[in-house]
Design a protein around this motif. Structure first.
Motif, PDB file in Angstrom:
ATOM      1  N   SER A 214      -0.920  -6.306  -4.925  1.00  0.00           N
ATOM      2  CA  SER A 214      -1.331  -6.795  -3.610  1.00  0.00           C
ATOM      3  C   SER A 214      -1.722  -8.267  -3.651  1.00  0.00           C
TER       4      SER A 214
ATOM      5  N   ALA B  34       0.838  -1.207   0.000  1.00  0.00           N
ATOM      6  CA  ALA B  34       0.000   0.000   0.000  1.00  0.00           C
ATOM      7  C   ALA B  34       0.874   1.258   0.000  1.00  0.00           C
TER       8      ALA B  34
ATOM      9  N   GLN C  63      -6.909   0.494   0.089  1.00  0.00           N
ATOM     10  CA  GLN C  63      -6.211  -0.396   1.011  1.00  0.00           C
ATOM     11  C   GLN C  63      -7.115  -0.768   2.179  1.00  0.00           C
TER      12      GLN C  63
END
Length: 543
Positions: free
Chosen positions: A417, A197, A361
């Protein structure tokens, strides 16, 4: 320190008879303290790691948004500006070749660099850091020369093709090891997600920086254009020809100045990354002498179902955003008629994306990554439809730009991610093989870059067949319609296809939690095994 303390207390216990020792006592001494020290990353570590993502995004943003229009309208010599034609000038067809071959070569270099990294051995700097350090100075030189107009009568196309391919090779030597570094900064999923992030926030800031530097510096220059091609002949007979040449040189110098500033930022970020981040090896990986053979690892990676499904879905969605990126400046200039506003519209998109990265996030940790994909990426569709249908209106365009930035943030954050989750899943199924991380990251980048090369090549070639006029203040209706399709309808279709394919991706939040527990058990077992080996060695030396 913690590892030494665990080994020390274990060796003291090794002086006692074996029957007196409780088997559960020794692992307990190893598990508690080293765990926290090994897994936690400080904010400074995360920031230094994140800053390393800026060079790729700053340069990639400048090239993605501006290289096409630079090749079409700026990369001409003075006599080509006056007469608007030369058999050796970089026209739409030559530009399409440069963009396609450059991106295709860039895609090919990713698995090649991944192969070389997988053969690299660990050094005092790590296995990945030497690649980042030694590629940086050469990359900034090649980047600067991309934006230089050479005085070569018949070789401009070859000049840009050479230095574009060279820069893409060198930046790959930076970015592939940097991407794989995600797996070596921590063994904890939450820490890696948090660092990702940070990285995505800085990378989006990098795109803002690249857009601001390139857009604002270039936007200050008075780029010449002709109302029609017949007027160019008149211009060459009058003082207007001198004005066009002067304006054209100012534009070329503006591109060079922007390239110099971006090259300086590239070097500073590489230095911060090198000084602030240390690679960490997995406990179970350090016990193995040799990494897996590259082609054996490639076969295992390409047969891992979750990886194939993830990259296939993101291939289409990434291609959609790349089409928008590659044609946005031309779309604003000629279809919407905002020749003097495109740099500010780009800035609005990137600033919006920067501020919404923390929101995404939070969203993916609260609702899951698959849900974030569906909500985040699909949110671009209604705004693309609005752009396609509305009349040219500057205020509405700014609103759409800000809203589109929200979706761009999701497209930035989510692939990087989710890739570590796929690698964790692979490690559980293949616990005896390590060194495959560069293969995972390099081939994901390979597919997206190759698709980007195809999209840019086809879109620039489409402009050629639509009748794009170099250095013209306006374009034919066919060109405007083609740009509209490339920036709106084609990305919408690609996004919808990508989201449909993403339904097949199997790693949900429940499976992530199970993988996390299983991997932690594997690490604890490796740590306790390492402690046992240390104790046995010390006991033998004492006896």
């Amino acid at each position: 320190m913690a590892k030494g303390e665990g080994a020390e207390s274990g060796s003291a216990a090794g002086l006692l008879p074996t029957s007196i020792l409780q088997a559960s006592e020794r692992p307990a001494q190893v598990k508690k303290e080293p765990k926290k020290k090994k897994q936690q990353l400080s904010v400074c570590n995360k920031l230094c790691y994140a800053v390393g993502g800026a060079p790729y995004q700053v340069t990639g943003c400048a090239l993605g948004f501006f290289l096409q229009i630079y090749l079409l309208d700026v990369a001409q010599k003075d006599e080509e500006v006056v007469f608007c034609f030369s058999p050796f000038q970089v026209g739409p067809f030559s530009a399409s070749i440069i963009l396609f071959v450059g991106r295709a070569w860039d895609a090919i270099t990713d698995p090649l660099v991944g192969f070389c990294i997988s053969k690299s051995s660990w050094t005092c700097l790590g296995r990945l850091m030497p690649w980042i350090i030694f590629s940086t100075p050469l990359a900034v030189i090649a980047y600067f020369l991309i934006w230089f107009v050479p005085d070569i009568p018949q070789g401009q196309t070859y000049w840009y093709l050479l230095f574009y391919c060279l820069f893409e090779t060198l930046v790959t030597c930076f970015h592939v090891p940097y991407s794989a570094l995600t797996m070596f900064i921590s063994t904890e999923q939450t820490e890696r997600d948090s660092a990702t992030a940070y990285r995505m926030t800085v990378e989006v800031l990098g795109t803002v920086l690249g857009t601001a530097i390139q857009g604002q510096i270039v936007g200050q220059a008075d780029m010449p254009c002709f109302q029609d091609h017949n007027s160019s002949a008149e211009a060459s007979q009058s003082t207007n020809g001198t004005h066009y040449i002067t304006s054209h040189r100012e534009t070329q110098n503006a591109y060079l100045l922007a390239a110099g500033v971006i090259a300086f930022i590239y070097v500073i970020c590489a230095v911060i990354l090198t000084l602030g981040v240390r690679e960490r090896r997995e406990p179970y990986e350090a016990k193995q002498a040799e990494p897996i053979a590259y082609f054996q690892g490639l076969r295992l990676v390409m047969s891992h179902g979750p990886y194939i499904k993830l990259i296939t879905g993101f291939l289409f969605t990434s291609l959609a955003f790349m089409l928008v990126e590659g044609n946005f400046v031309l779309f604003c200039t000629y279809t919407l008629g905002f020749r003097n506003e495109f740099q500010n519209l780009l800035l609005a998109i990137m600033l919006s994306a920067t501020f919404t990265i923390p929101v995404w996030q939070w969203f993916l940790t609260r609702f899951g990554k698959k849900t974030a994909v569906y909500v985040g990426i699909s949110s671009a569709v209604p705004f693309l439809i609005l752009v396609a249908l509305m009349e040219s209106n500057l205020i509405v365009t700014y609103v759409v730009a800000v809203a589109a930035g929200i979706s761009v943030a999701a497209a930035f954050l989510l692939p990087w991610s989710m890739l570590p989750d796929v690698i964790d899943d692979f490690h559980l199924k293949q616990p005896h093989f390590h060194g495959t991380e560069p293969i995972f990251f390099s081939f994901y980048v390979f597919f997206t870059k190759f698709a980007s090369g195809v999209s840019l090549g086809i879109s620039t070639l489409s402009l050629h067949f639509a009748g794009y006029k170099t250095l013209s203040c306006s374009q034919p209706e066919h060109v405007k319609f083609t740009l509209n399709m490339l920036v709106t309808m084609a990305p919408i279709v690609l996004i919808l296809l990508g989201l449909l394919l993403f339904k097949l991706y199997p790693i949900d939040e429940e499976r992530r939690r199970q993988n996390k527990k299983a991997l932690q058990a594997l690490r604890d077992e490796a740590s306790s095994s390492g402690c046992s080996e240390t104790d046995s060695t010390e006991l033998a030396s004492i006896l």
